[in-house]
Design an enzyme around this catalytic site. Structure first.
Site, PDB file in Angstrom:
ATOM      1  N   HIS A 145       0.841  -1.203   0.000  1.00  0.00           N
ATOM      2  CA  HIS A 145       0.000   0.000   0.000  1.00  0.00           C
ATOM      3  C   HIS A 145       0.876   1.253   0.000  1.00  0.00           C
ATOM      4  O   HIS A 145       0.643   2.186  -0.780  1.00  0.00           O
ATOM      5  CB  HIS A 145      -0.899  -0.038   1.243  1.00  0.00           C
ATOM      6  CG  HIS A 145      -1.688   1.207   1.484  1.00  0.00           C
ATOM      7  ND1 HIS A 145      -3.028   1.324   1.203  1.00  0.00           N
ATOM      8  CD2 HIS A 145      -1.320   2.413   2.011  1.00  0.00           C
ATOM      9  CE1 HIS A 145      -3.451   2.538   1.526  1.00  0.00           C
ATOM     10  NE2 HIS A 145      -2.437   3.208   2.034  1.00  0.00           N
ATOM     11  N   GLU A 146       1.895   1.273   0.859  1.00  0.00           N
ATOM     12  CA  GLU A 146       2.781   2.432   0.943  1.00  0.00           C
ATOM     13  C   GLU A 146       3.620   2.586  -0.326  1.00  0.00           C
ATOM     14  O   GLU A 146       3.824   3.705  -0.815  1.00  0.00           O
ATOM     15  CB  GLU A 146       3.688   2.329   2.172  1.00  0.00           C
ATOM     16  CG  GLU A 146       2.962   2.244   3.498  1.00  0.00           C
ATOM     17  CD  GLU A 146       1.941   3.348   3.711  1.00  0.00           C
ATOM     18  OE1 GLU A 146       2.131   4.453   3.151  1.00  0.00           O
ATOM     19  OE2 GLU A 146       0.947   3.111   4.411  1.00  0.00           O
ATOM     20  N   HIS A 190       1.575   4.300  -2.841  1.00  0.00           N
ATOM     21  CA  HIS A 190       1.577   5.760  -2.705  1.00  0.00           C
ATOM     22  C   HIS A 190       2.780   6.365  -3.423  1.00  0.00           C
ATOM     23  O   HIS A 190       2.664   7.367  -4.136  1.00  0.00           O
ATOM     24  CB  HIS A 190       1.632   6.155  -1.225  1.00  0.00           C
ATOM     25  CG  HIS A 190       0.305   6.169  -0.544  1.00  0.00           C
ATOM     26  ND1 HIS A 190      -0.762   6.915  -0.997  1.00  0.00           N
ATOM     27  CD2 HIS A 190      -0.128   5.541   0.587  1.00  0.00           C
ATOM     28  CE1 HIS A 190      -1.802   6.746  -0.177  1.00  0.00           C
ATOM     29  NE2 HIS A 190      -1.438   5.916   0.790  1.00  0.00           N
ATOM     30  N   GLU A 199      -6.155   6.994  -1.265  1.00  0.00           N
ATOM     31  CA  GLU A 199      -6.166   5.812  -0.402  1.00  0.00           C
ATOM     32  C   GLU A 199      -6.763   4.616  -1.121  1.00  0.00           C
ATOM     33  O   GLU A 199      -6.266   3.487  -1.004  1.00  0.00           O
ATOM     34  CB  GLU A 199      -6.937   6.098   0.885  1.00  0.00           C
ATOM     35  CG  GLU A 199      -6.238   7.055   1.833  1.00  0.00           C
ATOM     36  CD  GLU A 199      -4.835   6.622   2.176  1.00  0.00           C
ATOM     37  OE1 GLU A 199      -4.622   5.423   2.481  1.00  0.00           O
ATOM     38  OE2 GLU A 199      -3.932   7.476   2.120  1.00  0.00           O
TER      39      GLU A 199
END
Length: 290
Positions: free
Chosen positions: A145-146, A149, A222
């Site tokens: 997930h990071e 980003h 997100e």
């Protein structure tokens, strides 16, 4: 005390850099006896709006390390740190980015964040609490997930959006202040206290409205990062990680600055000002995408 000092230092840097840029551009005062010089005013607001946003972006890694107490993993000291490094390297290669700096910060809340001024000079950090309570496949999904980003360029895009809204908040607030001073208070010079007070109030109101725009993009990113977590790692693990966060949502909210809450929950807010969508909405979006 450290955060206050860093905040003051950042604002001083904004004033210095903005002043230099305005001088180089030859921009003078945006107010004269004839009223506002809209061209100078727009340049003035753009310089201050973007300089503040980009200085925050450029020092974001340094700020994170100082304020969050991030311990970088330069040389893994045990099997867990070696696994963490290997996982970030693998996910970064899959995402097509340079491996970020990897760190751990001493918080018992389950949280993680990514920051940095570009996709090949980023920092990814996770909390001790997350490492201790999450299963490894869930930690891997969080890291994905990071990495998502970073690969999506979310930090630079958010800074650009913030710069744009800062510019127009300052611009229109000063136009409103000038109108109030000249039209309502009949101050022909347009330099009275009415201008300052009306501008101050207008900046607050417009700033609140503008924050809704920034928050909307933050919520959108997100969902994109969750999709990256599902793609780079595993959809089921991404869903389980969010469900674990949901189960912990009654715990104390992290003290992490909102700008760095890249994975955590935002205090249960479910409004237009929330930086993160509701966890149930994120989980449902992953299920629907499957």
């Amino acid at each position: 005390m450290l955060r206050i000092g860093l905040f003051l230092l950042t604002n001083l840097a904004v004033l210095v850099v903005a002043g230099i840029v305005l001088s180089l551009l030859g921009v003078g005062s945006y107010r004269s006896a004839g009223g506002l010089d809209l061209q100078n005013l727009l340049v003035f607001c753009a310089v201050f709006g973007f300089v503040g946003s980009f200085i925050s972006l450029f020092i974001s890694k340094w700020m994170a390390k100082k304020t969050m107490g991030v311990q970088l993993i330069d040389q893994p000291r045990n099997a867990d740190e070696q696994w963490l490094v290997n996982t970030v390297v693998e996910l970064s290669q899959k995402a097509g980015i340079k491996t970020p700096e990897i760190g751990v910060f001493p918080a018992q809340e389950s949280n993680a964040f990514a920051t940095g001024w570009n996709r090949n000079a980023a920092l990814v950090a996770v909390s001790l609490g997350l490492l201790q309570r999450f299963e490894r496949d869930e930690v891997r999904a969080v890291l994905a997930h990071e990495i998502g980003h970073v690969a999506n360029g979310d930090m630079i895009t958010l800074s650009l959006i913030q710069g744009v809204v800062n510019t127009f908040v300052m611009f229109f607030a000063r136009i409103i202040g000038d109108l109030v001073d000249r039209v309502l208070l009949k101050n022909e010079d347009g330099r009275g206290f009415g201008f300052m007070i009306a501008t101050f109030v207008a900046e607050i109101v417009l700033g609140i409205l503008a924050s809704m725009i920034v928050a909307a993009f933050s919520r959108y990113r997100e969902f994109r990062a969750d999709h990256a977590g599902a793609t780079l790692a595993d959809r089921g693990a991404m869903i389980r990680a969010l469900q674990r966060l949901q189960a912990e949502s009654g715990a104390a909210e992290s003290a992490m600055p909102s700008s760095m809450r890249a994975f955590g929950i935002s205090g249960g807010m479910r409004s237009l000002f929330a930086s993160h969508p509701p966890l149930e909405a994120r989980i449902q979006a992953l299920r629907d995408a499957a």
